[in-house]
Write an enzyme that holds these catalytic residues in place. Structure first.
Site, short mmCIF file in Angstrom:
data_model
loop_
_atom_site.label_atom_id
_atom_site.label_comp_id
_atom_site.label_asym_id
_atom_site.label_seq_id
_atom_site.Cartn_x
_atom_site.Cartn_y
_atom_site.Cartn_z
N GLY A 1 0.76 -1.25 0.00
CA GLY A 1 0.00 0.00 0.00
C GLY A 1 0.78 1.29 0.00
O GLY A 1 0.21 2.35 -0.17
N LYS A 2 2.10 1.25 0.21
CA LYS A 2 2.89 2.48 0.37
C LYS A 2 2.23 3.43 1.37
O LYS A 2 2.05 4.63 1.13
CB LYS A 2 3.14 3.19 -0.97
CG LYS A 2 4.42 2.69 -1.64
CD LYS A 2 4.80 3.46 -2.86
CE LYS A 2 6.08 4.26 -2.72
NZ LYS A 2 7.25 3.52 -2.26
N ILE A 3 1.80 2.84 2.48
CA ILE A 3 1.12 3.57 3.54
C ILE A 3 2.18 4.17 4.47
O ILE A 3 3.10 3.45 4.91
CB ILE A 3 0.19 2.63 4.32
CG1 ILE A 3 -0.94 2.13 3.39
CG2 ILE A 3 -0.37 3.29 5.58
CD1 ILE A 3 -1.74 0.97 3.93
#
Ligand SMILES: Cc1ncc(COP(=O)(O)O)c(C=O)c1O
Length: 317
Positions: A155-157
């Protein structure tokens, strides 16, 4: 960072020095942002900047935002145009790194979210990151890669990057250049902020998406180059830790590191202990492709400057 850089923030163009958020912003308190990272490459001969696979990056960003139910109210193509406009306005004549960030923007102390979202796009001259020209020494981390059912690593959170920060900080303090993280099941996942490839028996091997990896765009590009330019077999399958010690070559891929050779792992030489031939070829091919020097891969690139217009006149101000 140049405070005068023109960035896109809160639906307007503004100098970086004025793009600020409040201390109670939900994303700052809880990590509820989703970011991207893409590059534009300068081609001196053509006097041109090329954005590398902007549509793929912005599509990934929008999909990942959906995991946190953050809305970015533009199409991937509009976001690519907006980014090209930013690069023109800033007059960059060199490689550029661009960080889009969408986030939960309300000022609150409770963990629950609302629908107040914002996004920014910040370009900057590409920073010197990890010099891999002579090959890297990587160490397997005692920190495990985050599980999809805890915080989705694809998610590249923002908050999930604590995982990579812990691992790479540890690795550097222990004398390594970079960390390799294993999954809870003990398989190789990826490096702290890049994907990993091994070469064994002439084939390229990389962990599949289901091993909690970030589904890298450089990873996908390198797989295409390997298959189509070098006719090398690419296999996505789980990788054991000990395969790192017996394989012929290892390299990392990522927007920042590009194709980065690894010549030692956990104090053991990888293969001959020198940069491997397949790694060297892919590194070269990737470097050529991103600067528009390989006709077959120009479709990856979006030219930023408008032909026949002096670069300085494109500021649109
Ligand atoms: C955790 C992680 N893995 C892999 C990558 C490589 O992805 P990409 O090639 O899309 O830059 C990144 C880079 O952003 C990353 O942060």
């Amino acid at each position: 960072m140049n405070p005068e850089t023109i960035v896109f923030f809160e639906n307007r163009l503004t100098p970086l020095s004025e793009a600020r958020v409040g201390i109670l912003t939900h994303a700052l308190g809880f990590g509820t942002g989703v970011f991207e990272g893409l590059r534009a490459y300068w081609n001196e001969q053509e006097n041109q900047l090329f954005l590398m696979r902007p549509r793929e990056h912005f599509e990934r960003w929008k999909r990942n935002c959906g995991i946190l139910r953050i809305e970015v109210p533009h199409s991937a193509d509009e976001l690519a145009e907006l980014t090209a406009d930013l690069l023109r306005r800033n007059g960059f004549r060199g490689d550029v790194y661009i960080k889009p960030l969408a986030y939960k923007s309300s000022q609150r102390i409770g963990i629950h979210t609302d629908d107040q979202d914002a996004f920014a796009i910040v370009p900057m001259p590409a920073p010197a990151y990890l010099d891999s020209s002579k090959g890297l020494h990587a160490g397997v981390s005692s920190w495990r890669r985050i599980e999809d059912n805890a915080i989705p690593g694809r998610g590249k959170i923002c908050g999930s990057y604590v995982n990579g920060v812990l691992a790479s900080d540890d690795a550097r303090r222990n004398g390594f250049d970079e960390a390799i993280l294993l999954t809870e099941a003990g398989h190789v996942a990826e490096a702290a902020s890049s994907n990993i490839f091994l070469v064994r028996h002439g084939s390229l091997i990389t962990p599949p998406a289901s091993e909690n990896i970030l589904e890298g765009i450089t990873r996908a590009s390198v797989m295409e180059l390997a298959r189509n330019e070098l006719r090398v077999e690419v296999i996505e399958r789980p990788v054991d830790r000990s395969e790192l010690y017996v394989c012929d070559e290892i390299f990392f891929t990522g927007t920042m590191v590009e194709v980065a050779p690894v010549i030692r792992v956990d104090h053991r030489p990888v293969g001959t202990g020198e940069i491997g031939p397949l790694t060297a070829k892919l590194r070269h091919l990737y470097g050529q492709a991103v600067r528009g020097r390989l006709e077959a891969w120009r479709h990856w690139l979006m030219p930023v400057h408008i032909p026949n217009e002096p670069l300085g006149d494109q500021a649109g101000q």
